[in-house]
Design a protein around this motif. Sequence first.
Motif, mmCIF file in Angstrom:
data_model
loop_
_atom_site.group_PDB
_atom_site.id
_atom_site.type_symbol
_atom_site.label_atom_id
_atom_site.label_comp_id
_atom_site.label_asym_id
_atom_site.label_seq_id
_atom_site.Cartn_x
_atom_site.Cartn_y
_atom_site.Cartn_z
ATOM 1 N N ALA A 1 -7.957 -1.334 -0.051
ATOM 2 C CA ALA A 1 -6.901 -2.136 0.317
ATOM 3 C C ALA A 1 -6.386 -1.774 1.847
ATOM 4 O O ALA A 1 -6.120 -2.570 2.499
ATOM 5 C CB ALA A 1 -5.678 -1.634 -0.652
ATOM 6 N N LYS A 2 -6.651 -0.545 2.137
ATOM 7 C CA LYS A 2 -6.176 0.005 3.207
ATOM 8 C C LYS A 2 -7.216 -0.517 4.497
ATOM 9 O O LYS A 2 -6.727 -1.091 5.645
ATOM 10 C CB LYS A 2 -6.343 1.335 3.444
ATOM 11 N N THR A 3 -8.669 -0.623 4.259
ATOM 12 C CA THR A 3 -9.575 -1.253 5.044
ATOM 13 C C THR A 3 -9.112 -2.793 5.143
ATOM 14 O O THR A 3 -9.180 -3.157 6.387
ATOM 15 C CB THR A 3 -10.715 -1.219 4.565
ATOM 16 N N LEU A 4 -8.802 -3.496 4.347
ATOM 17 C CA LEU A 4 -8.405 -4.845 4.416
ATOM 18 C C LEU A 4 -7.370 -5.162 5.266
ATOM 19 O O LEU A 4 -7.284 -5.961 6.074
ATOM 20 C CB LEU A 4 -8.128 -5.658 2.921
ATOM 21 N N SER A 5 -6.253 -4.203 4.991
ATOM 22 C CA SER A 5 -4.868 -4.401 5.932
ATOM 23 C C SER A 5 -5.344 -4.258 7.304
ATOM 24 O O SER A 5 -4.745 -4.750 8.213
ATOM 25 C CB SER A 5 -3.749 -3.533 5.281
ATOM 26 N N GLU A 6 -6.331 -3.132 7.470
ATOM 27 C CA GLU A 6 -6.427 -2.833 8.999
ATOM 28 C C GLU A 6 -7.113 -3.888 9.796
ATOM 29 O O GLU A 6 -7.040 -4.143 10.886
ATOM 30 C CB GLU A 6 -7.330 -1.498 8.976
ATOM 31 N N GLY A 7 -8.167 -4.552 9.010
ATOM 32 C CA GLY A 7 -8.816 -5.602 9.498
ATOM 33 C C GLY A 7 -7.964 -6.694 10.041
ATOM 34 O O GLY A 7 -8.220 -7.355 10.974
ATOM 35 N N ALA A 8 -6.928 -6.957 8.938
ATOM 36 C CA ALA A 8 -6.088 -8.223 9.144
ATOM 37 C C ALA A 8 -5.187 -7.781 10.225
ATOM 38 O O ALA A 8 -4.973 -8.593 11.175
ATOM 39 C CB ALA A 8 -5.432 -8.264 8.151
ATOM 40 N N LEU A 9 -4.760 -6.681 10.463
ATOM 41 C CA LEU A 9 -3.872 -6.189 11.675
ATOM 42 C C LEU A 9 -4.702 -6.467 13.031
ATOM 43 O O LEU A 9 -3.813 -6.955 13.981
ATOM 44 C CB LEU A 9 -3.640 -4.678 11.224
ATOM 45 N N ILE B 1 0.920 -1.381 -0.038
ATOM 46 C CA ILE B 1 -0.049 0.039 0.025
ATOM 47 C C ILE B 1 0.838 1.408 0.047
ATOM 48 O O ILE B 1 0.519 2.351 -0.756
ATOM 49 C CB ILE B 1 -0.980 -0.081 1.084
ATOM 50 N N GLU B 2 2.072 1.403 0.810
ATOM 51 C CA GLU B 2 2.944 2.418 0.832
ATOM 52 C C GLU B 2 3.518 2.846 -0.591
ATOM 53 O O GLU B 2 3.509 3.722 -1.114
ATOM 54 C CB GLU B 2 3.991 2.200 2.097
#
Length: 341
Positions: free
Chosen positions: A242-250, A212-213
């Motif tokens: 993409a950001k939402t998916l990564s935050e949920g996974a985190l 994402i970065e």
Amino acid sequence: MDARPTTEQRELEDAAVRLVEKLGPTTVADLDDADRRNRLDAALEQAGWRELRTGTPAEPLASGVEAALVARALARGAADVAFIGPLLAHDLLRRAGAAPDGAQAEDVTARTVAVAPDLSRLARDTGVAVDAAGSTVALLLGGAGDTLTEAPIPASDEPAHVDLTRSVRRLDAPPIAADALGTLSPDDLVAWEALAVTLTAADLVGVMEGAIELTTAYARERRQYGVPIGSFQAVQHLLAEAKTLSEGALSAMLYAAWAVDALEPAEARAAAAVAKAYAARSARTVCETAIQVHGGIGNTWECMAHVFLRRALLSTELFGGESQQLALLAQQRWGARHGLS
């Protein structure tokens, strides 16, 4: 229950981020820079992060949260040095009561773990050494019962596998039967597996954040029709998802990392399965989004997007992918009721 990282844990993660920003690869060509990679490996060794899970059989030096945060930071920078494999080897040795001391302690980082040929679990008798850079032997189960033993890792000049940042080698020789390192209880194996699965979920979270970065920076710089492509709503929607998916996974990963040491082994393993299933499904979408937003350049060797995708593919399969984690959850939650096995 509060599974959020503490200030000290955040400081540890920040240190790992700074290290990989300084010495990690920033281009695909950097992956061929042996001097840079050796300096990164030496710095990681000096930091002692591979030894976070040493200690007594009853209590490691650091929790699963610290280990997961470092794994996340290294994956975010596509660090091309061994970490998860040696750390899991330390944890196995600790649980078996075989953690070396004195002069032998210097040799423990030459070990990693071996997984079954399908990558889904700790190997028994034969398998594949993962995260094997710098390691000379791999830990696995040998003989009857759950006896921990080791097998030599063959030197190899094989071409890179799917993951360009980590070494994977097939074991040719049988385990060293004369050097049984200890016996693991069923609970020890389940708890260790919970840690292993959680660390691969943490790696996937880091991969997503790195992708994402990379893609966000490109969307700011790449101009089309006289404006940055990041100003287009369609691109913004892709990156927001993409950001939402990564935050949920985190969130799922942090809970699983906390559960490794705080809950019973079966509960920790279930939390790890949830985190891995969520992260595995999300990581592929995020990495494919990164390639899509990059456009044509995203399909070239020079673009780092494929490095993150390749790393995600290995981490997804390592210790079981999405379908295997969901099958385990189904068996745990409904197996006894419906006769599943």
